[in-house]
Design an enzyme around this catalytic site. Structure first.
Site, mmCIF file in Angstrom:
data_model
loop_
_atom_site.group_PDB
_atom_site.id
_atom_site.type_symbol
_atom_site.label_atom_id
_atom_site.label_comp_id
_atom_site.label_asym_id
_atom_site.label_seq_id
_atom_site.Cartn_x
_atom_site.Cartn_y
_atom_site.Cartn_z
ATOM 1 C CG HIS A 16 -2.224 0.678 1.500
ATOM 2 N ND1 HIS A 16 -2.082 1.634 2.665
ATOM 3 C CD2 HIS A 16 -2.583 1.749 0.381
ATOM 4 C CE1 HIS A 16 -3.301 2.713 2.846
ATOM 5 N NE2 HIS A 16 -3.625 2.914 0.868
ATOM 6 C CD GLU A 43 -2.850 2.348 -3.126
ATOM 7 O OE1 GLU A 43 -4.054 3.198 -3.238
ATOM 8 O OE2 GLU A 43 -1.895 2.752 -1.941
ATOM 9 C CG ASP A 45 -2.731 7.218 -3.100
ATOM 10 O OD1 ASP A 45 -3.661 6.344 -3.630
ATOM 11 O OD2 ASP A 45 -2.398 6.797 -2.016
ATOM 12 C CG HIS A 58 -3.123 9.393 0.770
ATOM 13 N ND1 HIS A 58 -3.996 10.324 1.283
ATOM 14 C CD2 HIS A 58 -3.918 8.298 0.477
ATOM 15 C CE1 HIS A 58 -4.848 9.491 1.509
ATOM 16 N NE2 HIS A 58 -5.283 8.296 1.011
ATOM 17 C CD GLU A 118 -6.905 5.347 -4.225
ATOM 18 O OE1 GLU A 118 -6.540 4.606 -3.463
ATOM 19 O OE2 GLU A 118 -7.960 5.717 -3.999
HETATM 20 O O1 G3P Z 1 -6.091 1.180 -3.170
HETATM 21 C C1 G3P Z 1 -6.739 1.435 -2.096
HETATM 22 C C2 G3P Z 1 -6.586 2.354 -1.025
HETATM 23 O O2 G3P Z 1 -4.738 3.005 -0.960
HETATM 24 C C3 G3P Z 1 -7.582 3.157 -0.760
HETATM 25 O O3 G3P Z 1 -7.397 4.276 0.021
HETATM 26 O O4 G3P Z 1 -6.824 6.515 1.115
HETATM 27 O O5 G3P Z 1 -5.040 4.783 1.348
HETATM 28 O O6 G3P Z 1 -5.621 5.066 -0.686
HETATM 29 P P1 G3P Z 1 -6.588 5.105 0.311
HETATM 30 MG MG MG Z 2 -4.677 4.292 -2.846
#
Ligand code: G3P
Ligand code: MG
Length: 250
Positions: A16, A43, A45, A58, A118
């Site tokens: 993450h 993953e 953002d 993020h 994302e």
């Molecule tokens: O993609 C899953 C997760 O990353 C979504 O929440 O706020 O960590 O981007 P966040």
């Molecule tokens: Mg995310």
């Protein structure tokens, strides 16, 4: 017995924001950390700067994870790229920059990492973010053996990404699974639903998989929950605990 997952050709354990809690989120250092631990997928953002450069970030504002301040959507990339995105996390990461999406893609390809991108638009920039991220992803991963998976909480961003690069797989992110999930996934031609881990049930996962789509749970941060979700049949987990829930977990 090997269970075939025709609707989830991607890695099953995904780090993450790069390396979860072990390196400053959404930086190249975090992606390198995940690669060095043997992860196959990360993953991160992506949102747009004021001058439309996709970056890994993020929050809507710069304060929490850099030494800058103000809204990302109102700050140009040449300014953001000078900020320190590592010291807030630990001194050893001082001067780690906010990476451009293109740099993160290059690192993923070099390290052999698959990416769940994302799309995280700043408010009001949903369609343009979806469009530009998809356009760039299509170019950056051209010819790659496994395309990146574009996911978003924003249906508008996914719709724009679909119009720009229909061939790139998409997934809808949600906390609670919406009652009309099947209609939404059909409309956005999504290959998967990514749901908050505490919202998933075996019944919901099976119903989604019965429509020939993958199910991913986020953000799974203990081994007991991870095992329960794997036993429930989810296809993939996104985790911060990349030192505990590793690629060897499943
Ligand atoms: O993609 C899953 C997760 O990353 C979504 O929440 O706020 O960590 O981007 P966040
Ligand atoms: Mg995310």
């Amino acid at each position: 017995m090997l269970i075939e997952r025709p609707y989830w050709p991607f890695p099953r354990i995904i780090a993450h924001r790069g390396a979860g809690l072990l390196a400053p989120e959404n930086t190249l250092a975090a992606i390198r950390y995940a690669a060095n631990l043997g992860f196959a997928g990360v993953e991160f953002d992506v949102k747009l700067t004021a001058d439309d450069v996709p970056i890994l970030f993020h929050d809507e504002t710069l304060e929490r994870t850099t030494d800058g301040s103000g809204p990302v959507a109102e700050t140009r990339f040449d300014i953001i790229s000078q900020f320190d995105a590592g010291s807030w996390f630990a001194n050893e990461y001082a001067n780690e920059p906010v990476p451009a999406f293109a740099a993160a893609s290059a690192l993923c390809k070099e390290a052999g990492l698959w990416a769940n991108v994302e799309i995280k638009p700043c408010p009001g920039r949903e369609r343009e973010t979806g469009r530009l991220v998809a356009r760039m992803a299509k170019l950056l991963w051209s010819g790659a053996p496994l395309p990146p998976l574009l996911s978003s909480f924003s249906e508008d961003a996914l719709d724009a990404a679909m119009a720009e690069a229909p061939e790139l797989p998409r997934a809808l992110l949600c906390t609670a699974i919406p009652a009309d999930w099947e209609e939404t996934l059909d409309r956005l031609r999504c290959v998967a639903l990514h749901a908050a881990c505490d919202q998933l049930t075996a019944k919901a996962a099976a119903e989604i998989q019965a429509t020939e789509r993958g199910v991913l749970a986020f953000t799974v941060n203990d081994s007991v929950s991870a095992l329960e979700l794997i036993e429930m049949g989810v296809d993939a987990l996104v985790t911060d605990q990349i030192d505990h829930i590793t690629q060897n977990f499943v």
